[in-house]
Design a protein around this motif. Structure first.
Motif, PDB file in Angstrom:
ATOM      1  N   VAL A 106       1.019  -1.335   0.316  1.00  0.00           N
ATOM      2  CA  VAL A 106       0.033   0.294  -0.495  1.00  0.00           C
ATOM      3  C   VAL A 106       0.741   1.135  -0.125  1.00  0.00           C
ATOM      4  O   VAL A 106       1.917   1.210   0.684  1.00  0.00           O
ATOM      5  CB  VAL A 106      -1.320  -0.302   1.808  1.00  0.00           C
ATOM      6  CG1 VAL A 106      -1.829   1.215   1.469  1.00  0.00           C
ATOM      7  CG2 VAL A 106      -2.169  -1.408   1.415  1.00  0.00           C
ATOM      8  N   SER A 107       0.222   2.186  -1.054  1.00  0.00           N
ATOM      9  CA  SER A 107       1.408   3.078  -1.089  1.00  0.00           C
ATOM     10  C   SER A 107       0.060   4.119  -1.153  1.00  0.00           C
ATOM     11  O   SER A 107      -0.552   3.896  -2.111  1.00  0.00           O
ATOM     12  CB  SER A 107       2.602   3.002  -1.978  1.00  0.00           C
ATOM     13  OG  SER A 107       3.655   4.327  -2.024  1.00  0.00           O
ATOM     14  N   LYS A 115      11.950   8.723  -3.884  1.00  0.00           N
ATOM     15  CA  LYS A 115      11.651   9.271  -2.516  1.00  0.00           C
ATOM     16  C   LYS A 115      11.136   8.079  -1.981  1.00  0.00           C
ATOM     17  O   LYS A 115      11.391   7.566  -0.279  1.00  0.00           O
ATOM     18  CB  LYS A 115      10.535  10.634  -2.341  1.00  0.00           C
ATOM     19  CG  LYS A 115      10.957  11.539  -2.368  1.00  0.00           C
ATOM     20  CD  LYS A 115       9.723  12.648  -1.721  1.00  0.00           C
ATOM     21  CE  LYS A 115      10.314  14.124  -2.563  1.00  0.00           C
ATOM     22  NZ  LYS A 115       9.287  15.159  -1.997  1.00  0.00           N
ATOM     23  N   LYS A 116      10.078   7.182  -2.015  1.00  0.00           N
ATOM     24  CA  LYS A 116       9.335   6.221  -1.800  1.00  0.00           C
ATOM     25  C   LYS A 116      10.623   4.750  -1.216  1.00  0.00           C
ATOM     26  O   LYS A 116      10.388   4.409  -0.489  1.00  0.00           O
ATOM     27  CB  LYS A 116       8.432   5.666  -2.024  1.00  0.00           C
ATOM     28  CG  LYS A 116       7.496   7.197  -1.546  1.00  0.00           C
ATOM     29  CD  LYS A 116       5.932   6.204  -2.027  1.00  0.00           C
ATOM     30  CE  LYS A 116       5.016   7.624  -1.838  1.00  0.00           C
ATOM     31  NZ  LYS A 116       4.558   7.595  -0.407  1.00  0.00           N
ATOM     32  N   VAL A 117      11.480   5.026  -2.910  1.00  0.00           N
ATOM     33  CA  VAL A 117      12.070   3.940  -3.421  1.00  0.00           C
ATOM     34  C   VAL A 117      13.509   4.330  -2.138  1.00  0.00           C
ATOM     35  O   VAL A 117      13.972   2.787  -1.774  1.00  0.00           O
ATOM     36  CB  VAL A 117      12.754   3.615  -4.086  1.00  0.00           C
ATOM     37  CG1 VAL A 117      13.476   2.761  -5.168  1.00  0.00           C
ATOM     38  CG2 VAL A 117      11.660   3.064  -5.768  1.00  0.00           C
ATOM     39  N   THR A 118      13.396   5.197  -2.095  1.00  0.00           N
ATOM     40  CA  THR A 118      15.321   5.556  -1.135  1.00  0.00           C
ATOM     41  C   THR A 118      15.072   5.287  -0.065  1.00  0.00           C
ATOM     42  O   THR A 118      15.759   5.813   0.874  1.00  0.00           O
ATOM     43  CB  THR A 118      15.898   7.286  -1.850  1.00  0.00           C
ATOM     44  OG1 THR A 118      14.653   7.414  -1.574  1.00  0.00           O
ATOM     45  CG2 THR A 118      16.037   6.634  -3.187  1.00  0.00           C
TER      46      THR A 118
END
Length: 86
Positions: A23-24, A82-85
């Motif tokens: 969920v994002s 931003k979410k991956v890092t």
């Protein structure tokens, strides 16, 4: 002749079933309206000054629309990065 064998099934990772819930949330990025293009005048030649003016207007509108779409895509890509890092 009779052959018999007892085979024990080996446990593998393929046999494991896991449910993954991802969920994002993303902030909604600005979206521009579709450009309103001018139709060519059918009663005039395609190369007439009136139709050339309309086609040039459409090119400018489409170019602006593409810039706006790219800005929207970049907005979502920045959020994803931003979410991956994290």
């Amino acid at each position: 002749m009779v052959f018999s064998a007892c085979v024990q099934k080996q446990h593998s990772k393929i046999d494991e079933v896991r449910e993954v819930v991802f969920v994002s949330t993303y902030e909604e990025c600005p979206r521009s309206a579709n450009p309103i293009l001018k139709a060519v005048l059918e009663e005039k030649h395609i190369g007439s000054s009136e139709n050339v003016d309309r086609l040039m207007f459409n090119i400018v509108e489409l170019k602006g629309g593409l810039k706006a779409m790219n800005a929207t895509i970049n907005c979502y890509e920045k959020q994803a990065e931003k979410k991956v890092t994290k």
